[in-house]
Design a protein around this motif. Structure first.
Motif, PDB file in Angstrom:
ATOM      1  N   SER A  19       0.805  -1.225   0.000  1.00 37.93           N
ATOM      2  CA  SER A  19       0.000   0.000   0.000  1.00 37.93           C
ATOM      3  C   SER A  19       0.837   1.274   0.000  1.00 37.93           C
ATOM      4  O   SER A  19       0.307   2.357  -0.235  1.00 37.93           O
ATOM      5  CB  SER A  19      -0.949   0.002   1.197  1.00 37.93           C
ATOM      6  N   THR A  20       2.158   1.188   0.271  1.00 39.91           N
ATOM      7  CA  THR A  20       2.992   2.393   0.355  1.00 39.91           C
ATOM      8  C   THR A  20       4.075   2.468  -0.710  1.00 39.91           C
ATOM      9  O   THR A  20       4.781   3.465  -0.804  1.00 39.91           O
ATOM     10  CB  THR A  20       3.675   2.483   1.740  1.00 39.91           C
ATOM     11  N   ARG A  21       4.218   1.418  -1.484  1.00 40.73           N
ATOM     12  CA  ARG A  21       5.327   1.290  -2.433  1.00 40.73           C
ATOM     13  C   ARG A  21       5.496   2.524  -3.321  1.00 40.73           C
ATOM     14  O   ARG A  21       6.588   3.078  -3.427  1.00 40.73           O
ATOM     15  CB  ARG A  21       5.096   0.033  -3.278  1.00 40.73           C
ATOM     16  N   ASP A  22       4.435   2.972  -3.958  1.00 39.80           N
ATOM     17  CA  ASP A  22       4.536   4.098  -4.892  1.00 39.80           C
ATOM     18  C   ASP A  22       4.875   5.392  -4.153  1.00 39.80           C
ATOM     19  O   ASP A  22       5.752   6.138  -4.580  1.00 39.80           O
ATOM     20  CB  ASP A  22       3.241   4.251  -5.690  1.00 39.80           C
ATOM     21  N   ASN A  23       4.185   5.661  -3.053  1.00 42.88           N
ATOM     22  CA  ASN A  23       4.466   6.888  -2.291  1.00 42.88           C
ATOM     23  C   ASN A  23       5.899   6.910  -1.779  1.00 42.88           C
ATOM     24  O   ASN A  23       6.570   7.941  -1.841  1.00 42.88           O
ATOM     25  CB  ASN A  23       3.501   7.040  -1.114  1.00 42.88           C
ATOM     26  N   ARG A  25      10.077  10.355  -1.614  1.00 47.65           N
ATOM     27  CA  ARG A  25      11.454  10.626  -2.047  1.00 47.65           C
ATOM     28  C   ARG A  25      11.600  12.085  -2.473  1.00 47.65           C
ATOM     29  O   ARG A  25      12.541  12.769  -2.077  1.00 47.65           O
ATOM     30  CB  ARG A  25      11.842   9.687  -3.188  1.00 47.65           C
ATOM     31  N   GLN A  26      10.659  12.567  -3.252  1.00 40.58           N
ATOM     32  CA  GLN A  26      10.705  13.958  -3.706  1.00 40.58           C
ATOM     33  C   GLN A  26      10.578  14.929  -2.530  1.00 40.58           C
ATOM     34  O   GLN A  26      11.292  15.936  -2.471  1.00 40.58           O
ATOM     35  CB  GLN A  26       9.600  14.214  -4.729  1.00 40.58           C
ATOM     36  N   SER A  27       9.680  14.622  -1.594  1.00 38.82           N
ATOM     37  CA  SER A  27       9.508  15.488  -0.415  1.00 38.82           C
ATOM     38  C   SER A  27      10.760  15.499   0.447  1.00 38.82           C
ATOM     39  O   SER A  27      11.191  16.551   0.922  1.00 38.82           O
ATOM     40  CB  SER A  27       8.325  15.027   0.429  1.00 38.82           C
ATOM     41  N   GLU A  80      19.947  11.709   4.206  1.00 32.86           N
ATOM     42  CA  GLU A  80      20.029  10.307   3.807  1.00 32.86           C
ATOM     43  C   GLU A  80      18.655   9.665   3.910  1.00 32.86           C
ATOM     44  O   GLU A  80      17.921   9.905   4.872  1.00 32.86           O
ATOM     45  CB  GLU A  80      21.034   9.562   4.700  1.00 32.86           C
ATOM     46  N   TYR A  81      18.316   8.837   2.915  1.00 33.02           N
ATOM     47  CA  TYR A  81      17.021   8.176   2.842  1.00 33.02           C
ATOM     48  C   TYR A  81      17.236   6.747   2.363  1.00 33.02           C
ATOM     49  O   TYR A  81      17.901   6.526   1.358  1.00 33.02           O
ATOM     50  CB  TYR A  81      16.109   8.944   1.876  1.00 33.02           C
ATOM     51  N   TRP A  82      16.687   5.801   3.122  1.00 29.69           N
ATOM     52  CA  TRP A  82      16.764   4.393   2.732  1.00 29.69           C
ATOM     53  C   TRP A  82      15.376   3.890   2.396  1.00 29.69           C
ATOM     54  O   TRP A  82      14.410   4.181   3.096  1.00 29.69           O
ATOM     55  CB  TRP A  82      17.306   3.530   3.853  1.00 29.69           C
ATOM     56  N   ILE A  83      15.294   3.093   1.336  1.00 28.60           N
ATOM     57  CA  ILE A  83      14.053   2.438   0.948  1.00 28.60           C
ATOM     58  C   ILE A  83      14.318   0.934   0.976  1.00 28.60           C
ATOM     59  O   ILE A  83      15.048   0.409   0.127  1.00 28.60           O
ATOM     60  CB  ILE A  83      13.580   2.874  -0.453  1.00 28.60           C
ATOM     61  N   ALA A 134      17.710   0.461  -0.983  1.00 29.02           N
ATOM     62  CA  ALA A 134      18.352   1.558  -1.710  1.00 29.02           C
ATOM     63  C   ALA A 134      18.804   2.589  -0.680  1.00 29.02           C
ATOM     64  O   ALA A 134      18.020   3.007   0.167  1.00 29.02           O
ATOM     65  CB  ALA A 134      17.381   2.191  -2.696  1.00 29.02           C
ATOM     66  N   GLN A 135      20.057   2.952  -0.744  1.00 28.91           N
ATOM     67  CA  GLN A 135      20.605   3.990   0.122  1.00 28.91           C
ATOM     68  C   GLN A 135      20.792   5.229  -0.742  1.00 28.91           C
ATOM     69  O   GLN A 135      21.595   5.237  -1.668  1.00 28.91           O
ATOM     70  CB  GLN A 135      21.944   3.552   0.723  1.00 28.91           C
ATOM     71  N   LEU A 136      20.029   6.264  -0.427  1.00 28.17           N
ATOM     72  CA  LEU A 136      20.075   7.504  -1.193  1.00 28.17           C
ATOM     73  C   LEU A 136      20.711   8.589  -0.327  1.00 28.17           C
ATOM     74  O   LEU A 136      20.272   8.834   0.797  1.00 28.17           O
ATOM     75  CB  LEU A 136      18.661   7.916  -1.606  1.00 28.17           C
TER      76      LEU A 136
END
Length: 179
Positions: A113-117, A123-125, A133-136, A145-147
């Motif tokens: 239910s959250t994959r797209d957001n 990610r954009q927000s 740093e943001y991990w998915i 994914a380490q961004l």
């Protein structure tokens, strides 16, 4: 031709008036999103990451690790509840009711239910708010994914399943202990 809309972007005050119904509510770019509770495997993955971060960050005094639900007000129109939030000591954004500003690390664990957001809107927000740093984490695919924010844009970092945080030295999460 553009259309004139009377749609008003939601703010924290609007978000705070949403009744507590046991579901996860977030406001992204002023738009309300609701998702059901996560799966049991999602929660296990969350706990396993949290234990590693807690042992290396909170136990050593480097900062604080929060587990959802915790409100993070990134901007006037972005109020989210990431799965894990890391705020390093010195980043004075923790208030009695919420985190107000950009945490040092946000982690989202994908659910159907959250994959797209998580991969797009959030990610954009997070990028626009300057979250360093943001991990998915994808529990179904056993991938993460380490961004890392570089010149205002997220850049994916290569790893071997052991992620060293870019925001602080000598902190690593071993995903062989997560999946």
């Amino acid at each position: 031709m553009s259309q004139v809309s009377d749609h008003r972007k939601l703010r924290y005050e609007d978000y705070a008036r949403i009744p507590d119904d046991g579901l996860r509510h977030e406001v992204i770019d002023g738009e309300h999103f609701m998702t059901p509770s996560p799966t049991s495997y999602h929660q296990l993955v969350l706990q396993r990451i949290n234990i590693q971060l807690f042992n290396q960050i909170m136990s050593t005094g480097l900062g604080t690790v929060f587990v959802a639900p915790i409100d993070v007000e990134l901007s006037e129109h972005d109020i989210v509840q990431p799965d894990l939030v890391v705020v390093l000591t010195g980043n004075r954004i923790i208030t009695p009711t919420k985190i107000k500003g950009s945490p040092d690390l946000l982690i989202e664990i994908l659910s159907p239910s959250t994959r797209d957001n998580d991969r797009n809107r959030k990610r954009q927000s997070y990028e626009a708010a300057g979250v360093p740093e943001y991990w998915i984490a994808d529990p179904d695919e056993h991938e993460v994914a380490q961004l890392v924010l570089t010149d205002g844009k997220y850049v994916a970092r290569e790893h071997d399943g052991k992620l060293g945080l870019s925001i602080v030295d000598n902190v690593t999460v071993d995903f062989s202990e997560v999946w």
